[in-house]
Design an enzyme around this catalytic site. Structure first.
Site, PDB file in Angstrom:
ATOM      1  CD  GLU A 127      -2.841  -1.241   0.081  1.00 30.85           C
ATOM      2  OE1 GLU A 127      -2.984  -0.325  -0.751  1.00 30.85           O
ATOM      3  OE2 GLU A 127      -3.703  -2.424  -0.023  1.00 30.85           O
ATOM      4  CG  HIS A 141      -2.595  13.270  -9.819  1.00 29.71           C
ATOM      5  ND1 HIS A 141      -3.335  12.134  -9.290  1.00 29.71           N
ATOM      6  CD2 HIS A 141      -1.265  12.798  -9.976  1.00 29.71           C
ATOM      7  CE1 HIS A 141      -2.568  11.185  -9.041  1.00 29.71           C
ATOM      8  NE2 HIS A 141      -1.292  11.414  -9.304  1.00 29.71           N
ATOM      9  NE  ARG A 160      -0.711   6.591  -9.054  1.00 28.60           N
ATOM     10  CZ  ARG A 160      -0.028   5.300  -9.411  1.00 28.60           C
ATOM     11  NH1 ARG A 160       0.875   5.310 -10.213  1.00 28.60           N
ATOM     12  NH2 ARG A 160      -0.091   4.248  -8.421  1.00 28.60           N
ATOM     13  CB  THR A 210      -5.178   7.435  -2.683  1.00 22.40           C
ATOM     14  OG1 THR A 210      -3.740   6.597  -3.123  1.00 22.40           O
ATOM     15  CG2 THR A 210      -6.067   6.092  -2.461  1.00 22.40           C
TER      16      THR A 210
END
Length: 429
Positions: free
Chosen positions: A54, A292, A294, A388
């Protein structure tokens, strides 16, 4: 000679934890001074860890869950949360930089955390408790039989371990494990708890079923939020103020490269999070688009809802035109080849690129925080689906008082004609 014999007796007591002559339990790691004075603090210590794969931003969410548990425990007894040192995270891949045993103060403001719940760093725990011993380790797991459809039931039971333990006993029958990179740390007892429910479900067990002074919950991500999105959730989230030195780096970058300052952007930031109660939409944000994007391993499992670089740039240009912004800040984990391609497609993009010395100082976690801080101050933000990293930026912008319409936005995949946008979790004071 008698004094020397007494010292050896004390050392023996530290090595082996029998009950004391008074009938009180002896805690491994107690110092000789504690034994002699009998005045050792009786507050109890809660420690936790998370599944190794994680990442940084999910771990921040787990902290909020554990904070709820600690608040429940504090209603009955004196407890303190021991902050799990950072390190060995999959996404922290910068070579030749020591990224283990990192204290929370490198990333967060500890006085701010302490205004919400009592917390200490791991090394303070070692100093206070007299040594690197954890009395009881509970490994949290699901129920082997799974959840049967029907009424949801919150429950916790001590059960046989389903998976092989990542702990092994040494010749003294103490348990060795990862323990955040502290090789000298030992667990005295390890057992498994099957859990189904919110974090505070384990409180009765910790209060009544064990007298251990220090208790660690491993695989704490198996606990759910007590009240996701409620006041308690937001109190804890607001208390997670970034370390001042990282905020200052982000602020200096905003000022130099993005023509952005708190005064000009109408950002009402205060050092004391308890004094910050901002009306949503009152903050304007800096004159730039925050992005952002990813990439890396994330796109393997999200091919449908993550755009190609070309698709992302089309959306970025559209947003810049709509909101009349000529600057764009991009936070991305794209590999060098993809980043160079992105730079060709979007030459005006700005990115925080630390020198090696800065990276060594701030570490990958600090650079991630600087990226989030800059994105949080943008006039308009767009993130990546179910990331996240993007979620944490949403929360930061909510705390700063930016208009939710400028916050809860994500890229659609190239084949998605219209995609569902992130849910607005309104801040509660």
């Amino acid at each position: 000679m008698a004094t020397l014999s007494f010292v050896f007796l004390l050392l023996g007591a530290v090595s082996w934890p029998p009950a004391s002559a008074s009938g009180q339990e002896f805690w491994p790691g107690q110092s000789a001074a504690d034994i002699l004075s009998g005045a050792a603090s009786r507050r109890r210590y809660l420690l936790y860890d998370v599944n190794p794969p994680e990442g940084f931003n999910l771990r921040r969410d787990v902290y909020i869950r554990i904070a709820s548990l600690l608040k429940t425990l504090l209603k009955t007894e004196e407890w303190v949360l021991v902050l799990p040192p950072w390190g060995r995270l999959y996404h922290w891949q910068s070579p030749d930089i020591h990224q283990v045993r990192i204290p929370w103060s490198e990333f967060f403001d500890l006085p701010s955390l302490n205004k919400n719940i009592p917390v200490i760093e791991y090394e303070q725990f070692i100093a206070e408790s007299g040594g690197p011993f954890i009395d009881q380790v509970y490994v949290l797991q699901s129920y082997a039989e799974g959840w049967k459809e029907g009424t949801w039931e919150e429950k916790v039971d001590e059960r046989p371990c389903i998976d092989q333990l990542l702990y092994s006993q040494d010749k003294h029958e103490y348990y060795r494990g990862w323990f955040w990179g502290y090789e000298e740390t030992r667990g005295l007892n390890v057992s498994c708890l099957s859990v189904q429910g919110s974090a505070s479900i384990v409180a009765p067990l910790l209060l009544r079923n064990t007298s251990a002074r220090s208790v660690m919950l491993d695989r704490a991500e198996n606990l759910l939020h007590d009240h996701y999105g409620g006041k308690e959730y937001w109190d804890t989230r607001r208390s997670m103020v970034f370390a001042r030195h990282l905020r200052e780096v982000g602020d200096e970058f905003r000022s130099r490269h993005l023509n952005s300052t708190d005064d000009a952007d109408r950002i009402p930031f205060q050092e004391d999070w308890m004094k910050m109660k901002v009306k949503l939409g009152s903050a304007l944000g800096g004159p730039y688009l925050g992005v952002h994007l990813r990439r890396k391993d994330f796109i393997w499992g999200h091919r449908q809802d993550v755009p190609s670089l070309e698709g992302a740039v089309r959306k970025i240009r559209s947003l810049m035109k709509t909101h009349r912004l000529d600057k764009v800040f991009v936070a991305t984990d794209a590999v060098r080849k993809e980043y160079e391609e992105l730079k060709k497609l979007l030459p005006e993009m700005v990115r925080f690129e630390p020198t090696w010395e800065e990276l060594e100082l701030y570490k990958d976690g600090g650079v991630a925080i600087i990226d989030q801080w800059i994105c949080a101050h943008a006039r308009f933000f767009i993130g990546t689906s179910v990331s996240t990293f993007s979620f944490r930026i949403h929360e930061e912008r909510e705390i700063l008082g930016l208009d939710p319409k400028t916050t809860y936005n994500r890229f659609c995949g190239d084949q998605e004609k219209a995609c569902e946008q992130p849910t607005h979790w309104k801040i509660t004071y």
